[in-house]
Enzyme design. Structure first.
Site, PDB file in Angstrom:
ATOM      1  N   SER A 138       1.644   7.916   4.627  1.00  0.00           N
ATOM      2  CA  SER A 138       2.046   7.102   3.465  1.00  0.00           C
ATOM      3  C   SER A 138       1.985   7.973   2.220  1.00  0.00           C
ATOM      4  CB  SER A 138       1.061   5.931   3.307  1.00  0.00           C
ATOM      5  OG  SER A 138       1.212   5.321   2.052  1.00  0.00           O
ATOM      6  N   TYR A 151      -7.453   2.946   3.359  1.00  0.00           N
ATOM      7  CA  TYR A 151      -6.035   3.198   3.629  1.00  0.00           C
ATOM      8  C   TYR A 151      -5.684   4.612   3.166  1.00  0.00           C
ATOM      9  CZ  TYR A 151      -1.088   2.398   4.279  1.00  0.00           C
ATOM     10  OH  TYR A 151       0.209   2.497   4.729  1.00  0.00           O
TER      11      TYR A 151
END
Ligand SMILES: NC(=O)c1ccc[n+]([C@@H]2O[C@H](COP(=O)([O-])OP(=O)(O)OC[C@H]3O[C@@H](n4cnc5c(N)ncnc54)[C@H](OP(=O)(O)O)[C@@H]3O)[C@@H](O)[C@H]2O)c1
Length: 282
Positions: A138, A151
Site C-alpha cells: 500500500s 496497517y
C-alpha cells in the site's frame, strides 16, 4: 500445451478478483479466500468464458491451519508461474483501543501469510529460474498515519521484504521477478469491511479503480519493476514523503494524523450511535 498456474490470495473480491479476471484468459488459477461461495461463482464464470480451471482453497489465512492448507496448494503445483499475496484488510482507531486479537490477525494475514506462501512458491520458482511474486502492499508503506499503526507497519514490512528478495534474486542472477504493489485508495470492499465512509476518506480524484491498479501492476511486472505505485498523484506523494528527512516527514505526518484522528473519532461516534451491534449490546 499445459497452461501455467497463478495463485491469488484474497480472490473473492476487489483487487484479487480483478487479478483473477485479467489472468484467467491465459492461466489456470489457485484462488484463496474464506468465502467459498464467492470463489465458486467466479470460478464458474472464468471456466465458461476462458476454459480456465480453478483450484479453490477455502482458507482463513489468519489461522495456522488455513495458512498450511494454502501453502500445500502452492507447493503442490509444479506449473506455478505467479503468486499474488493480496489478501488483506484495514482497521480504524488507535492501536491501544483495538482488540489485541484483531491486531494480531492483521500481522498474520499481511506478514505471516506473505512470508509462508512466498517461501512455498519460491522453492520451485528459483530451481526452475522462472516465475514471479506480487506482494500487494500500500502507499501506507511510505506515508504513515495515526489510526492505522499496524496497517502501515505490516505494509512497510511487505515492501521491505520484497526489496530484500529482489536483492537476493539479483545476487544469483535469477530470472524470478518480485514486485511490491503499492496502491492508494481503491474502490473495492476494503472500506466497507473497515466500516468507514469512502466519501470522508479522500477526494474523488484520489480514488482508483481496481482494474487500473491491476493493469499498472501487470505492466510493471512485464518491465520487472520492483515497486509499483499506481496513479501519478500517488507516485508524486510517495516520492515526496520518501525524499523528506525523517524529522520533517514525522512533522507532516503528525499534522495529517491529527486531522485523520478527528475524522476517525467522528466516524467512530457515528458508528457507535448508528450500529445495530451497539443497539444489541445496550
Ligand atoms: N482498497 C484500497 O483502498 C487498498 C489500498 C491499498 C492497498 N490495498 C490492499 O489491497 C489488498 C486487497 O484489498 P481490496 O482493496 O481488494 O479489499 P477487499 O475487496 O476487501 O478484498 C480483500 C480480500 O482479502 C481476503 N481476506 C481478508 N482476510 C482474509 C483472511 N483472514 N483469510 C483469507 N483471505 C482474507 C478477502 O476474502 P474473504 O473475506 O472471502 O476471506 C478478500 O478477498 C489488501 O491487501 C489491501 O490491504 C487496498
Amino acid at each position: 500445451m499445459a497452461r501455467s498456474v497463478v495463485a491469488i490470495t484474497g480472490a473473492s473480491s476487489g483487487i484479487g478478483e480483478v487479478f483473477a479476471r485479467k489472468l484467467a484468459p491465459e492461466h489456470d488459477l489457485i484462488l484463496v479466500a474464506r468465502r467459498r461461495d464467492r470463489l465458486e461463482l467466479l470460478a464458474a464464470e472464468l471456466d465458461k468464458s476462458f476454459g480456465c480451471r480453478c483450484q479453490l482453497v477455502e482458507a482463513d489465512l489468519a489461522s495456522d491451519e488455513g495458512l498450511e492448507t494454502a501453502a500445500r496448494a502452492i507447493t503442490g503445483e509444479p506449473d506455478l508461474i505467479l503468486l499474488v499475496n493480496n489478501a488483506g484488510f484495514g482497521s480504524k482507531g488507535c492501536f491501544w483501543e483495538k482488540a489485541y486479537g484483531e491486531e494480531e490477525k492483521m500481522y498474520r494475514v499481511h506478514v505471516m501469510a506473505t512470508l509462508r506462501l512466498t517461501h512455498a512458491a519460491l522453492q520451485n520458482m528459483v530451481r526452475k529460474d522462472r516465475g514471479a511474486i506480487i506482494n500487494v502492499a500500500s502507499v501506507a508503506a511510505f506515508i504513515r498515519n495515526a489510526g492505522s499503526v499496524s496497517y502501515g507497519a505490516t505494509k512497510s514490512w511487505m515492501t521491505v521484504f520484497t526489496e530484500g528478495l529482489y536483492l537476493e534474486l539479483k545476487s544469483i542472477h535469477s530470472n524470478v521477478a518480485v514486485q511490491a504493489l503499492c496502491p492508494g485508495y481503491t474502490y473495492s470492499e476494503f472500506h466497507d469491511v473497515m466500516g468507514v465512509d469512502r466519501l470522508r476518506m479522500a477526494p474523488g480524484a484520489f480514488w482508483m479503480r481496481a482494474e487500473d491498479v491491476v493493469d499498472t501492476s501487470l505492466a510493471g511486472l512485464a518491465r520487472r519493476q520492483l515497486i509499483v505505485v499506481p496513479g501519478w498523484r500517488y507516485r508524486l506523494l510517495t516520492a515526496f514523503f520518501s525524499a523528506l528527512p525523517t524529522r520533517l516527514r514525522i512533522r507532516v505526518e503528525t499534522l495529517s494524523g491529527r486531522a485523520r484522528s478527528r475524522q476517525l473519532t467522528s466516524s467512530r461516534e457515528r458508528t457507535e450511535i448508528g450500529s445495530p451491534k451497539s443497539g444489541e449490546e445496550a
